[in-house]
Every structure is written in structure tokens, then in C-alpha cells.
Design a protein around this motif. Structure first.
Motif, PDB file in Angstrom:
ATOM      1  N   TYR A   1      15.426  32.262  44.962  1.00 20.08           N
ATOM      2  CA  TYR A   1      15.934  33.067  44.759  1.00 20.08           C
ATOM      3  C   TYR A   1      15.403  33.874  43.804  1.00 20.08           C
ATOM      4  O   TYR A   1      14.501  33.562  43.047  1.00 20.08           O
ATOM      5  CB  TYR A   1      17.425  32.691  43.761  1.00 20.08           C
ATOM      6  CG  TYR A   1      18.711  32.011  44.745  1.00 20.08           C
ATOM      7  CD1 TYR A   1      19.781  32.608  45.360  1.00 20.08           C
ATOM      8  CD2 TYR A   1      18.707  30.828  44.500  1.00 20.08           C
ATOM      9  CE1 TYR A   1      20.177  31.684  46.328  1.00 20.08           C
ATOM     10  CE2 TYR A   1      19.078  29.706  45.080  1.00 20.08           C
ATOM     11  CZ  TYR A   1      20.322  30.290  45.877  1.00 20.08           C
ATOM     12  OH  TYR A   1      21.228  29.441  46.526  1.00 20.08           O
ATOM     13  N   LEU A   2      15.271  35.207  44.222  1.00 20.79           N
ATOM     14  CA  LEU A   2      14.162  36.497  44.151  1.00 20.79           C
ATOM     15  C   LEU A   2      15.568  37.337  42.769  1.00 20.79           C
ATOM     16  O   LEU A   2      16.565  37.888  43.509  1.00 20.79           O
ATOM     17  CB  LEU A   2      14.020  36.911  44.912  1.00 20.79           C
ATOM     18  CG  LEU A   2      12.686  36.141  45.797  1.00 20.79           C
ATOM     19  CD1 LEU A   2      12.308  36.712  46.569  1.00 20.79           C
ATOM     20  CD2 LEU A   2      11.969  35.249  45.239  1.00 20.79           C
ATOM     21  N   THR A   3      14.441  37.727  42.139  1.00 20.54           N
ATOM     22  CA  THR A   3      14.734  39.539  41.613  1.00 20.54           C
ATOM     23  C   THR A   3      13.480  40.174  41.187  1.00 20.54           C
ATOM     24  O   THR A   3      12.835  40.069  41.408  1.00 20.54           O
ATOM     25  CB  THR A   3      15.632  38.813  39.867  1.00 20.54           C
ATOM     26  OG1 THR A   3      14.086  38.338  39.256  1.00 20.54           O
ATOM     27  CG2 THR A   3      16.754  37.790  39.864  1.00 20.54           C
ATOM     28  N   ALA A   4      14.369  41.308  41.271  1.00 17.85           N
ATOM     29  CA  ALA A   4      13.150  42.253  40.808  1.00 17.85           C
ATOM     30  C   ALA A   4      13.898  43.398  40.262  1.00 17.85           C
ATOM     31  O   ALA A   4      14.874  43.471  39.678  1.00 17.85           O
ATOM     32  CB  ALA A   4      12.701  43.302  42.141  1.00 17.85           C
ATOM     33  N   THR A   5      12.197  44.140  39.625  1.00 13.95           N
ATOM     34  CA  THR A   5      12.503  45.279  38.255  1.00 13.95           C
ATOM     35  C   THR A   5      11.744  46.785  38.912  1.00 13.95           C
ATOM     36  O   THR A   5      11.051  46.935  39.855  1.00 13.95           O
ATOM     37  CB  THR A   5      11.916  44.501  37.313  1.00 13.95           C
ATOM     38  OG1 THR A   5      12.186  43.773  36.721  1.00 13.95           O
ATOM     39  CG2 THR A   5      11.618  45.942  36.486  1.00 13.95           C
ATOM     40  N   THR A   6      12.655  47.471  38.969  1.00 15.62           N
ATOM     41  CA  THR A   6      12.252  49.156  39.571  1.00 15.62           C
ATOM     42  C   THR A   6      12.454  49.438  38.446  1.00 15.62           C
ATOM     43  O   THR A   6      12.820  49.932  37.011  1.00 15.62           O
ATOM     44  CB  THR A   6      13.882  48.853  40.128  1.00 15.62           C
ATOM     45  OG1 THR A   6      15.107  49.616  39.510  1.00 15.62           O
ATOM     46  CG2 THR A   6      13.966  48.241  41.257  1.00 15.62           C
ATOM     47  N   ALA A   7      11.284  51.020  38.800  1.00 13.83           N
ATOM     48  CA  ALA A   7      11.158  52.388  37.817  1.00 13.83           C
ATOM     49  C   ALA A   7      11.248  53.346  38.664  1.00 13.83           C
ATOM     50  O   ALA A   7      10.626  53.005  40.040  1.00 13.83           O
ATOM     51  CB  ALA A   7      10.104  52.256  37.100  1.00 13.83           C
ATOM     52  N   ILE A   8      11.764  54.328  38.768  1.00 14.19           N
ATOM     53  CA  ILE A   8      12.145  55.080  38.801  1.00 14.19           C
ATOM     54  C   ILE A   8      11.062  57.011  38.629  1.00 14.19           C
ATOM     55  O   ILE A   8      10.727  56.811  37.137  1.00 14.19           O
ATOM     56  CB  ILE A   8      13.553  56.131  39.761  1.00 14.19           C
ATOM     57  CG1 ILE A   8      14.642  54.682  39.942  1.00 14.19           C
ATOM     58  CG2 ILE A   8      13.406  57.799  39.709  1.00 14.19           C
ATOM     59  CD1 ILE A   8      15.661  55.117  39.674  1.00 14.19           C
TER      60      ILE A   8
ATOM     61  N   GLN B   1       3.265  52.425  34.524  1.00 14.91           N
ATOM     62  CA  GLN B   1       3.559  52.491  33.120  1.00 14.91           C
ATOM     63  C   GLN B   1       4.601  52.197  33.361  1.00 14.91           C
ATOM     64  O   GLN B   1       5.371  51.546  32.348  1.00 14.91           O
ATOM     65  CB  GLN B   1       3.312  53.851  32.207  1.00 14.91           C
ATOM     66  CG  GLN B   1       1.375  53.093  32.328  1.00 14.91           C
ATOM     67  CD  GLN B   1       1.110  55.375  31.774  1.00 14.91           C
ATOM     68  OE1 GLN B   1       1.952  56.004  31.391  1.00 14.91           O
ATOM     69  NE2 GLN B   1       0.269  54.804  31.076  1.00 14.91           N
ATOM     70  N   LEU B   2       5.402  52.885  33.778  1.00 15.90           N
ATOM     71  CA  LEU B   2       7.563  52.944  33.822  1.00 15.90           C
ATOM     72  C   LEU B   2       7.441  51.485  34.193  1.00 15.90           C
ATOM     73  O   LEU B   2       8.278  50.774  33.300  1.00 15.90           O
ATOM     74  CB  LEU B   2       8.193  53.730  34.474  1.00 15.90           C
ATOM     75  CG  LEU B   2       7.904  55.465  33.857  1.00 15.90           C
ATOM     76  CD1 LEU B   2       8.802  56.418  34.605  1.00 15.90           C
ATOM     77  CD2 LEU B   2       8.430  55.114  32.392  1.00 15.90           C
ATOM     78  N   LEU B   3       6.827  50.890  35.084  1.00 20.62           N
ATOM     79  CA  LEU B   3       8.074  49.473  35.414  1.00 20.62           C
ATOM     80  C   LEU B   3       7.164  48.838  34.511  1.00 20.62           C
ATOM     81  O   LEU B   3       8.267  47.544  34.497  1.00 20.62           O
ATOM     82  CB  LEU B   3       6.719  49.148  37.045  1.00 20.62           C
ATOM     83  CG  LEU B   3       7.100  48.061  36.885  1.00 20.62           C
ATOM     84  CD1 LEU B   3       9.212  48.024  37.984  1.00 20.62           C
ATOM     85  CD2 LEU B   3       6.658  47.898  39.115  1.00 20.62           C
ATOM     86  N   SER B   4       6.136  48.418  34.111  1.00 20.53           N
ATOM     87  CA  SER B   4       5.421  47.580  33.133  1.00 20.53           C
ATOM     88  C   SER B   4       6.589  47.444  31.639  1.00 20.53           C
ATOM     89  O   SER B   4       6.850  46.575  30.945  1.00 20.53           O
ATOM     90  CB  SER B   4       4.011  48.448  32.733  1.00 20.53           C
ATOM     91  OG  SER B   4       3.229  47.687  33.714  1.00 20.53           O
ATOM     92  N   GLN B   5       6.796  48.864  31.189  1.00 17.09           N
ATOM     93  CA  GLN B   5       7.826  48.774  30.431  1.00 17.09           C
ATOM     94  C   GLN B   5       9.653  48.565  30.592  1.00 17.09           C
ATOM     95  O   GLN B   5      10.078  47.731  29.666  1.00 17.09           O
ATOM     96  CB  GLN B   5       8.416  50.233  29.785  1.00 17.09           C
ATOM     97  CG  GLN B   5       6.833  51.247  29.323  1.00 17.09           C
ATOM     98  CD  GLN B   5       7.440  52.466  28.971  1.00 17.09           C
ATOM     99  OE1 GLN B   5       7.909  52.662  28.965  1.00 17.09           O
ATOM    100  NE2 GLN B   5       6.352  53.412  28.630  1.00 17.09           N
TER     101      GLN B   5
ATOM    102  N   THR C   1      10.803  45.091  28.788  1.00 20.58           N
ATOM    103  CA  THR C   1      12.179  44.402  27.773  1.00 20.58           C
ATOM    104  C   THR C   1      13.178  44.257  29.019  1.00 20.58           C
ATOM    105  O   THR C   1      14.520  44.043  28.566  1.00 20.58           O
ATOM    106  CB  THR C   1      12.437  46.613  27.562  1.00 20.58           C
ATOM    107  OG1 THR C   1      12.885  46.895  29.162  1.00 20.58           O
ATOM    108  CG2 THR C   1      11.980  47.098  27.013  1.00 20.58           C
ATOM    109  N   ALA C   2      13.371  44.147  29.916  1.00 17.46           N
ATOM    110  CA  ALA C   2      14.203  43.235  31.113  1.00 17.46           C
ATOM    111  C   ALA C   2      13.992  41.515  30.430  1.00 17.46           C
ATOM    112  O   ALA C   2      12.966  40.891  30.107  1.00 17.46           O
ATOM    113  CB  ALA C   2      13.612  43.155  32.042  1.00 17.46           C
ATOM    114  N   ALA C   3      15.952  41.327  30.696  1.00 17.79           N
ATOM    115  CA  ALA C   3      16.004  39.689  29.909  1.00 17.79           C
ATOM    116  C   ALA C   3      15.156  38.707  31.071  1.00 17.79           C
ATOM    117  O   ALA C   3      14.771  38.821  31.868  1.00 17.79           O
ATOM    118  CB  ALA C   3      17.249  39.108  29.862  1.00 17.79           C
TER     119      ALA C   3
END
Length: 256
Positions: free
Chosen positions: A219-226, A243-247, A251-253
Motif C-alpha cells: 500500500y502506498l501513500t503520497a505527499t503533495t505540494a502546490i 522546498q514546499l514538498l520537503s517541508q 511535518t507529515a505524520a
């Protein structure tokens, strides 16, 4: 002149494929060969001046030959224009194909920068918003470590297809690096970009993959930034997006 005409005819038949253009050119050259051969034979055979048909056989093939050659050369010219256009398209395709990702049929980082420059200029000219979404698979290195690089590459290919299915026709997706994708959204405001970003996250979270060898579920999860394009160039825009994606990832759980 007769020998030269035969030489042209031989070159034509050897260098061109069979077809209408080749037949027109060949018939035209054959008419020239015939007329010049008749003229050559006059040097050895004296014909009575009362034979009018002899003069016609010597002179008439030339205008017929010129007409046939003119038609043939015109169509040959049209052929060359079409071939040149195809070659330009093929050259452009191979030039851009080198900018595509080696693993999946989407653009790589260089292709993204190239298209982003064009999109920035277009959005500025048309006064339209331009948005970028970065989507990064969480802890994908663990999958590579547990199941191998080959299995990980196969998952990335499937995820790329999944993202493509959830995008609009006007959107452009590129693989920036590793398990990170960037999506270029033309004429899209921030609210629309956020909604599409959430849809992509849900699509990845709903994707359940069974490994080919051990048949284990992954199972996969993803982090996004805009980010929205402002007065940026392509490099600064991608840098801000990363940079926004790294932040967001910091901060993501943690995923359990």
C-alpha cells in the motif's frame, strides 16, 4: 547527348522507387533519348526530304518529353516537401525523446524545464494562472529495499499510469527524480490545483499492489505540494516547489 540521356535514365531507375513520378520522369527521358537518337542517325543515314513523318519523329518527342518531365518534377517536388516535413517531425521527436524518462513514457526533468519555460511565457501572454503540483511517494526506498529495484520500478510505472488516468487532457506530468512527479497545470487556479492534488493523493492511497514474486500486498501513500507561478523562471519555480514538498514531508505524520 544520347549517352548522357541513357545515363540519366539509368540513375533515375536505380535511385527511385517504382511509382507515378518515376514513370513520368522515365517516359520523358525515353522521349528525349528517342528524339536525340533520331537526330544522331541523321548523321549517317540520309532520308529523302519528302518524308515528312521523319521530321515529326525527330521533333515531336521533345515537347512531349518536356511536358512529362515538368509534371514529373512537379510531383517530385511535392514528394520532397512531404518527406522534408516528416523528417523535421521525426528529428524533433528524437530530439525530445532523449528528454523523456528512461523508465516510463513521460518527460524527465530536462523536458519539464523546457515545457515550463514555454508555459510561463504563454500564461504571461494570455494572463492565465499556471499551477504546479509535486507528488512524492512516501518511504518508497523501503519498498526498493524489501522487494528489489525491479519490483520498485514496476510499481512506479503503474503509479505513473494511475496518475495519468486522474489528470485532464491539458495537464502535463513529468518524472522529476526517483519517486517524485511534477504536474504542470495550465489555466488552473489555486483552488482547482488543491482539489486535483487531493484527488491524486486519494488515488495513490487507494492503490493496492501485489508483488509479483511473493504476492504480498503493498500500500502506498503520497505527499503533495502546490505552488502558483508568479514572476518566476523555471528553475526558481521548481526550486520553490521542491522546498514546499520537503517541508510538507517533514511535518507529515509518519506512516505506520
Amino acid at each position: 547527348m544520347v549517352i548522357l540521356a541513357f545515363f540519366w535514365l539509368a540513375l533515375l531507375l536505380r535511385s527511385r522507387p517504382a511509382g507515378r513520378v518515376t514513370r513520368l520522369l522515365a517516359f520523358g527521358l525515353c522521349a528525349i533519348v528517342f528524339s536525340w537518337s533520331m537526330d544522331f542517325m541523321d548523321e549517317f543515314i540520309r532520308m529523302p526530304s519528302t518524308l515528312i513523318w521523319h521530321n515529326w519523329l525527330e521533333s515531336m518527342p521533345i515537347p512531349i518529353a518536356l511536358i512529362l518531365l515538368s509534371i514529373g518534377i512537379y510531383h517530385w517536388h511535392q514528394e520532397e516537401i512531404a518527406i522534408s516535413a516528416q523528417m523535421v517531425k521525426r528529428e524533433r521527436y528524437f530530439r525530445e525523446h532523449r528528454l523523456f524518462d528512461k523508465l516510463m513514457p513521460v518527460g524527465g526533468g530536462a523536458y519539464l524545464k523546457k515545457q515550463l519555460k514555454l508555459s510561463l511565457a504563454e500564461s504571461k501572454k494570455n494572463q492565465q494562472p499556471l499551477a504546479l503540483i509535486a507528488i512524492d511517494l512516501d518511504d518508497f526506498n523501503v519498498i526498493n529495499r524489501l522487494y528489489g529495484i525491479k519490483e520498485g520500478d514496476h510499481i512506479l510505472q503503474l503509479v505513473c499510469q494511475l496518475l495519468l488516468l486522474n489528470l485532464r487532457d491539458k495537464d502535463l506530468i513529468c518524472r522529476l527524480a526517483g519517486d517524485r512527479f511534477v504536474i504542470l497545470l495550465h489555466d488552473t487556479d489555486e483552488a482547482e490545483a488543491k482539489q486535483l492534488s487531493q484527488d491524486l493523493q486519494h488515488a495513490v492511497a487507494s492503490f493496492a499492489y501485489r508483488t509479483q514474486e511473493s504476492q504480498q500486498r503493498v500500500y502506498l501513500t503520497a505527499t503533495t505540494a502546490i505552488t502558483m507561478a508568479k514572476r518566476d523562471d523555471s528553475d526558481s519555480l521548481i526550486k520553490r516547489l521542491n522546498q514546499l514538498l520537503s517541508q510538507r514531508k517533514q511535518t507529515a505524520a509518519p506512516v505506520i
